[in-house]
Design a protein around this motif. Structure first.
Motif, PDB file in Angstrom:
ATOM      1  N   PRO A 171       0.811  -1.217   0.000  1.00 51.71           N
ATOM      2  CA  PRO A 171       0.000   0.000   0.000  1.00 51.71           C
ATOM      3  C   PRO A 171       0.846   1.270   0.000  1.00 51.71           C
ATOM      4  CG  PRO A 171       0.233  -0.740   2.243  1.00 51.71           C
ATOM      5  CD  PRO A 171       1.075  -1.674   1.390  1.00 51.71           C
ATOM      6  N   GLY A 172       2.092   1.171  -0.457  1.00 51.40           N
ATOM      7  CA  GLY A 172       2.933   2.350  -0.546  1.00 51.40           C
ATOM      8  C   GLY A 172       2.466   3.283  -1.653  1.00 51.40           C
ATOM      9  N   SER A 173       2.999   4.482  -1.665  1.00 53.81           N
ATOM     10  CA  SER A 173       2.539   5.450  -2.646  1.00 53.81           C
ATOM     11  C   SER A 173       3.607   6.494  -2.903  1.00 53.81           C
ATOM     12  CB  SER A 173       1.259   6.142  -2.151  1.00 53.81           C
ATOM     13  OG  SER A 173       0.786   7.073  -3.096  1.00 53.81           O
ATOM     14  N   LEU A 174       3.704   6.878  -4.174  1.00 55.48           N
ATOM     15  CA  LEU A 174       4.529   8.008  -4.580  1.00 55.48           C
ATOM     16  C   LEU A 174       3.621   9.124  -5.083  1.00 55.48           C
ATOM     17  CD1 LEU A 174       7.384   6.306  -6.644  1.00 55.48           C
ATOM     18  CD2 LEU A 174       7.644   7.503  -4.467  1.00 55.48           C
ATOM     19  N   PHE A 210      11.516   6.350 -22.748  1.00 50.46           N
ATOM     20  CA  PHE A 210      10.729   7.151 -21.808  1.00 50.46           C
ATOM     21  C   PHE A 210      11.415   7.105 -20.443  1.00 50.46           C
ATOM     22  CE2 PHE A 210       7.213   6.531 -24.828  1.00 50.46           C
ATOM     23  CZ  PHE A 210       6.724   7.832 -24.876  1.00 50.46           C
ATOM     24  N   ILE A 211      11.539   8.271 -19.854  1.00 53.92           N
ATOM     25  CA  ILE A 211      12.081   8.396 -18.501  1.00 53.92           C
ATOM     26  C   ILE A 211      10.919   8.648 -17.559  1.00 53.92           C
ATOM     27  CG2 ILE A 211      13.729   9.590 -17.027  1.00 53.92           C
ATOM     28  CD1 ILE A 211      14.995   8.228 -19.465  1.00 53.92           C
ATOM     29  N   GLN A 212      10.826   7.850 -16.527  1.00 51.49           N
ATOM     30  CA  GLN A 212       9.816   8.044 -15.486  1.00 51.49           C
ATOM     31  C   GLN A 212      10.524   8.563 -14.238  1.00 51.49           C
ATOM     32  OE1 GLN A 212       8.672   3.835 -15.500  1.00 51.49           O
ATOM     33  NE2 GLN A 212       6.611   4.459 -16.082  1.00 51.49           N
ATOM     34  N   SER A 213       9.913   9.524 -13.586  1.00 57.87           N
ATOM     35  CA  SER A 213      10.524  10.040 -12.366  1.00 57.87           C
ATOM     36  C   SER A 213       9.456  10.709 -11.517  1.00 57.87           C
ATOM     37  CB  SER A 213      11.654  11.011 -12.708  1.00 57.87           C
ATOM     38  OG  SER A 213      12.455  11.273 -11.565  1.00 57.87           O
ATOM     39  N   GLU A 214       9.893  11.365 -10.448  1.00 66.51           N
ATOM     40  CA  GLU A 214       8.992  12.112  -9.579  1.00 66.51           C
ATOM     41  C   GLU A 214       9.718  13.367  -9.116  1.00 66.51           C
ATOM     42  OE1 GLU A 214      10.236  12.004  -6.334  1.00 66.51           O
ATOM     43  OE2 GLU A 214      11.680  10.469  -6.864  1.00 66.51           O
ATOM     44  N   SER A 215       9.055  14.191  -8.368  1.00 65.34           N
ATOM     45  CA  SER A 215       9.543  15.539  -8.104  1.00 65.34           C
ATOM     46  C   SER A 215      10.929  15.575  -7.485  1.00 65.34           C
ATOM     47  CB  SER A 215       8.548  16.261  -7.193  1.00 65.34           C
ATOM     48  OG  SER A 215       7.291  16.359  -7.825  1.00 65.34           O
ATOM     49  N   ARG A 221      13.207  13.270  -7.911  1.00 63.54           N
ATOM     50  CA  ARG A 221      14.099  12.526  -8.807  1.00 63.54           C
ATOM     51  C   ARG A 221      14.843  11.396  -8.093  1.00 63.54           C
ATOM     52  NH1 ARG A 221      16.863  16.734 -13.138  1.00 63.54           N
ATOM     53  NH2 ARG A 221      14.916  17.755 -13.779  1.00 63.54           N
ATOM     54  N   GLN A 222      14.244  10.873  -7.027  1.00 59.47           N
ATOM     55  CA  GLN A 222      14.875   9.762  -6.298  1.00 59.47           C
ATOM     56  C   GLN A 222      14.489   8.407  -6.880  1.00 59.47           C
ATOM     57  OE1 GLN A 222      13.621  10.426  -2.263  1.00 59.47           O
ATOM     58  NE2 GLN A 222      15.205  11.956  -1.870  1.00 59.47           N
ATOM     59  N   HIS A 223      13.350   8.354  -7.551  1.00 58.74           N
ATOM     60  CA  HIS A 223      12.886   7.127  -8.187  1.00 58.74           C
ATOM     61  C   HIS A 223      12.876   7.360  -9.686  1.00 58.74           C
ATOM     62  CE1 HIS A 223      11.142   7.299  -4.141  1.00 58.74           C
ATOM     63  NE2 HIS A 223      11.141   5.970  -4.147  1.00 58.74           N
ATOM     64  N   ASN A 224      13.538   6.493 -10.420  1.00 59.93           N
ATOM     65  CA  ASN A 224      13.641   6.661 -11.860  1.00 59.93           C
ATOM     66  C   ASN A 224      13.410   5.332 -12.569  1.00 59.93           C
ATOM     67  OD1 ASN A 224      14.712   9.575 -12.375  1.00 59.93           O
ATOM     68  ND2 ASN A 224      15.949   8.813 -10.677  1.00 59.93           N
ATOM     69  N   ALA A 266       5.422  17.824 -19.172  1.00 63.40           N
ATOM     70  CA  ALA A 266       6.634  17.488 -18.423  1.00 63.40           C
ATOM     71  C   ALA A 266       6.413  17.438 -16.929  1.00 63.40           C
ATOM     72  CB  ALA A 266       7.734  18.497 -18.749  1.00 63.40           C
ATOM     73  N   HIS A 267       5.267  17.917 -16.463  1.00 63.90           N
ATOM     74  CA  HIS A 267       5.065  18.036 -15.023  1.00 63.90           C
ATOM     75  C   HIS A 267       4.080  17.015 -14.475  1.00 63.90           C
ATOM     76  CE1 HIS A 267       1.784  20.233 -16.940  1.00 63.90           C
ATOM     77  NE2 HIS A 267       1.068  19.973 -15.853  1.00 63.90           N
ATOM     78  N   ALA A 268       3.561  16.122 -15.314  1.00 69.73           N
ATOM     79  CA  ALA A 268       2.484  15.246 -14.855  1.00 69.73           C
ATOM     80  C   ALA A 268       2.572  13.885 -15.511  1.00 69.73           C
ATOM     81  CB  ALA A 268       1.122  15.876 -15.158  1.00 69.73           C
TER      82      ALA A 268
END
Length: 861
Positions: A159-162, A176-181, A183-186, A202-204
């Motif tokens: 049940p974790g969440s990013l 395709f590069i996947q990331s989050e704000s 940039r710790q998970h890629n 680029a923001h969503a």
């Protein structure tokens, strides 16, 4: 300190990470070898297709759609291929032209067939690397573009969440590069052959699928695979991109590594050879499945998960998180097949997360650990981690059985404090003095939901596991020099056994109750759960016989396995998880229990049914549960459930083969109970400590012979030679060096025990007799969607020169059965169709009516 996963990945990534950009990477074609156990067939819509590595999983369907997982992250869903040709305005959908699937342990292939092209999609999940590789072998005589699409997710497993995820196309990396704000998970999903791709904000995270186009260069495609690589990590983006390139650059080596891994798995573990080729093949696939439990999480370490399946719109990949009870149950099969490294690591993993919060919970083994547990307050705030009572005694039993199989004294010494703490926690849940730990104080046991569990104080499943754990603590305690603990456990076991055999027995019903209620009364429903106690041989024989007879009937044992609850109960619902569905897991306990009391004619049909599941649904896999009414998995069933797989292996090895290793004592037992029509059976690669045993059995009318060969230190093999019911003039031919043996007689057959000292040599012994009869276990060639209407053997006995065969069948039906041994002439209740060479074919007819009918066939000598 690095986790086990980090050490494995660090070692596995010592591979070429090219300095050139991804666009210049090429994968020269290499041969894709056939597998001796590959399963090939037409693509079936909606059927699960899993490709599993230790750090990543492709969870999809035979038509090509898939979810992409790199643990603990779900990277994408609805991955699929479409094809664009000049002849058509719209793309050719991959799912519409997916024609053939070839499932191998090391690599799976989907063949897309169209009038203008053939594309073979090879899917590889490397052994250790956190990533997936797709290799496309393309043949076309027209221009062709391959459109690769997926819906981007980048989310922790339940049940974790990013939050703040986004996806963008990197034209230089062709991915395709996947990331989050932060940039710790890629994550990276792409192909060096890609040319163009969809654009996203680029923001969503986009709501529509991400797609890229691969124009097929036919000259290159004649000599190269078109690679697609998937990887992710909680690591800097450059690190993840390096892994992406390394997956592509080393595709051939990673494939060969996976082939070598699988070859070693199949060659160095236990194998069987019987007249039933499908059973032998199912056994091989079971070993592959059991090895696929072993999963490595970069934050938690490496352990055993419970099963795999697509998560759909959620983030729960089947049961792809770490379950303590499932690991313990599955370890029985893994011990028997020699998967000791995985067992030792899996049990160690659970010990590392043994509850250390203090107080009454101190020492409890976790029930489940999510893949995202390191990123949420899983061990303190969520209710699921320790909410089962049975997991802790099961872990004790699993530790004991691993030690008895392997003789790994070092492992036991290192984990003896964990055993002590687990045992101490169990004692805190026994409050009424009857010796049995309780659901009311310890947690859940046999069932998790439904009216069957209402008001339960203790259930027979939990009771059986606890009593077996007491036996385990006693034996391990003596070995570890903890005499006081051993004597205490032995004393409690005596008291608990009395409760089990007397407190649960319902004389008026002729079977053991499901549980003891908080009111002090019993829940008298006929359920499958007493089979656990029977499998562990904990029930007094006459009462066990009565309960097992009821469990053999169709009200519990359908053609395709055992129902949780009898069809005669007012609570029965064939669609209900706990109140009537068929579980291969509990089917195995019923089968094992039947064998434990030497009732193979009721045990083997269930082994055979679980074996057939290997081929009828997800190829090479076993579904979690089936309808209680029709031969079909429930829609909610996890399609690759490991305790379903293990319950093909465990009753086969512990029951049909009768294998019981005891490495600390330098002993092992082989007590085969083969179907009488089998003229031969071999089991090779049986492991007891450092010794390997091969056993070859032959049987023919009037004789059973066994050859036992060993390699390694000396062990004494106790061979239990079967003798059919009512046999006369029984003689053992074992040679003077093995000493005399006397015939022992049970209610259903006889046997002779011979002790064979085996080192780097072999011994052959045989037993001969005159007359006698054995009944062939009736099996059913299952057809998807069928109802249960096969014949059951409920009992088979002999006395006063008369055999009594009790059978149950569907009303208005006739069944042909076979008895082996002396010729039948005087029979009542059946018709003799033919006699030939020690075989008697009989026909049993059942009267019409609304319910199943029981008949007793009387056969005079």
């Amino acid at each position: 300190m690095k986790t086990t996963f980090e050490v494995l990945v660090a070692a596995s990534l010592l591979i070429a990470q090219p300095d050139i950009g991804a666009a210049q990477l090429a994968v020269p074609q290499f041969p894709i070898a056939s597998s001796p156990i590959e399963l090939r067939g037409d693509v079936r819509p909606h059927q699960y297709l899993g490709v599993i590595g230790r750090a990543a999983a492709w969870l999809g369907k035979e038509t090509g759609e898939a979810e992409l997982w790199v643990h603990p992250l779900k990277l994408g869903t609805d991955f699929l291929l479409d094809f664009k040709i000049p002849d058509y305005v719209e793309p050719v959908r991959g799912r519409d032209v997916a024609r053939t699937v070839v499932v191998r342990p090391e690599l799976t292939t989907i063949v897309y067939s169209h009038a203008t092209f053939t594309v073979r999609q090879h899917i590889l999940a490397p052994v250790k690397e956190p990533g997936l590789i797709v290799l496309l072998d393309v043949q076309t005589f027209r221009p062709l573009e391959i459109i690769v699409s997926f819906k981007s997710v980048l989310q922790y497993a339940w049940p974790g969440s990013l939050g703040g995820q986004y996806t963008f196309w990197d034209a230089d990396e062709r991915a395709f590069i996947q990331s989050e704000s932060l940039r710790q998970h890629n994550g990276v999903i792409g192909s060096p052959w890609a040319s163009t791709a969809s654009a996203h904000p680029a923001h969503a995270q986009p709501d529509v699928p991400s797609s890229f186009v691969i124009p097929v260069d036919t000259a290159r495609a004649a000599n190269e695979f078109i690679p697609i690589a998937v990887t992710a990590a909680m690591a800097p983006r450059d690190t993840v991109l390096g892994r992406y390139r390394a997956l592509i650059a080393n595709a051939a080596r990673l494939y060969e590594d996976k082939r070598a891994h699988v070859t070693k798995l199949l060659d160095e573990t236990t194998s069987i050879d019987s007249p039933n080729d499908s059973l032998d093949l199912a056994f091989q696939w079971a070993k592959v499945n059991l090895a696929e439990q072993f999963t490595c999480n970069p934050d938690l370490g490496c352990g055993l998960v419970a099963g795999w399946g697509p998560s759909g719109s959620s983030a729960r990949p089947g049961f792809g998180w770490f379950f303590g009870g499932d690991a313990a149950i599955n370890s029985f099969a893994m011990d028997a097949t020699g998967l000791w490294e995985e067992v030792a690591a899996g049990l160690r993993f659970l010990a590392e997360y043994q509850d250390q919060r203090g107080g009454v919970n101190d020492g409890k083994i976790p029930h489940e650990i999510s893949q995202s547990a390191a990123h949420i307050p899983w061990f303190t705030d969520f209710p699921y981690t320790y909410y089962h009572a049975d997991t802790t005694p099961y872990w004790i039993v699993a530790a004991w059985r691993y030690w008895r199989a392997s003789g790994d004294n070092g492992w036991l010494a290192a984990h003896w404090p964990n055993v002590q703490r687990a045992y101490a926690w169990c004692l805190t849940t026994e409050t009424d003095g009857d010796g049995i730990i309780e659901n009311t104080t310890g947690g859940l046991g046999a069932i998790e939901l439904g009216a069957l569990g209402e008001g339960i104080h203790q259930d027979i499943y939990l009771a059986a596991v606890w009593i077996k754990a007491l036996e385990a603590v006693t034996e391990m305690g003596w070995h570890m020099g903890d005499d006081q603990l051993a004597m205490e456990a032995e004393s409690i076991r005596d008291r608990a056994s009395s409760t089990l055999n007397d407190g649960y027995w319902r004389e008026e019903d002729g079977h053991h109750a499901f549980g003891i209620l908080q009111s002090g009364q019993t829940n008298d429903n006929l359920t499958v759960w007493p089979a656990t106690a029977a499998a562990f041989a904990l029930l007094d024989a006459p009462r066990a016989e009565s309960t097992l007879t009821k469990l053999a009937a169709d009200s519990i044992s359908a053609d395709w396995g055992a129902r949780i609850l009898s069809t005669g109960s007012p609570l029965y619902d064939p669609m209900h998880y706990n109140n009537g569905a068929v579980w291969p897991f509990v089917t195995g306990f019923v089968s094992w229990g039947q064998y434990s009391y030497r009732r193979p004619w009721a045990g083997f049909p269930l082994v055979d049914a679980v074996a057939q599941l290997t081929f009828d649904w997800s190829r090479g896999r076993h579904p979690e549960l089936m309808s209680g009414r029709y031969y079909r998995p429930l829609d909610a069933a996890v399609p690759q459930q490991f305790f379903a797989t293990s319950m093909l292996v465990t009753p086969l090895m512990a029951g049909l083969v009768g294998w019981d290793p005891d490495a600390p004592q330098g002993r092992a037992t082989l007590a085969p109970q083969l179907p009488p029509r089998w003229d031969r059976f071999t089991a090779s690669g049986l492991r007891v400590g450092d010794t390997r045993i091969a056993a070859a059995f032959e049987q023919r009318p009037g004789e059973f012979a066994a050859t036992i060969a060993g390699s390694g230190p000396n062990v004494t093999v106790t061979l239990v030679l079967p003798v059919p019911l009512g046999a006369r003039d029984v003689q053992l031919d074992a040679g003077a060096e093995y000493g005399p043996a006397s015939l022992q007689q049970g209610p259903h057959d006889g046997w002779m025990n011979v002790d064979l000292p085996i080192a780097n040599d072999s011994a052959t012994v045989s037993v001969r007799w005159e007359g006698g009869l054995a009944v062939e276990p009736p099996t059913v060639a299952l057809q998807p969607g069928q109802q249960s209407d096969g014949v059951r053997v409920l009992d088979f006995r002999f006395g006063d020169d008369v055999w009594l065969l009790t059978v149950e069948g569907a009303p208005g039906r006739t069944y042909d059965m076979t008895l082996y041994g002396e010729e039948i002439h005087d029979i009542d209740g059946a018709e003799v169709l033919e006699r030939n060479g020690g075989q008697n074919w009989i026909r049993v007819a059942f009267s019409s009516g609304d319910r199943r009918v029981t008949r007793v066939v009387r056969i005079a000598r």
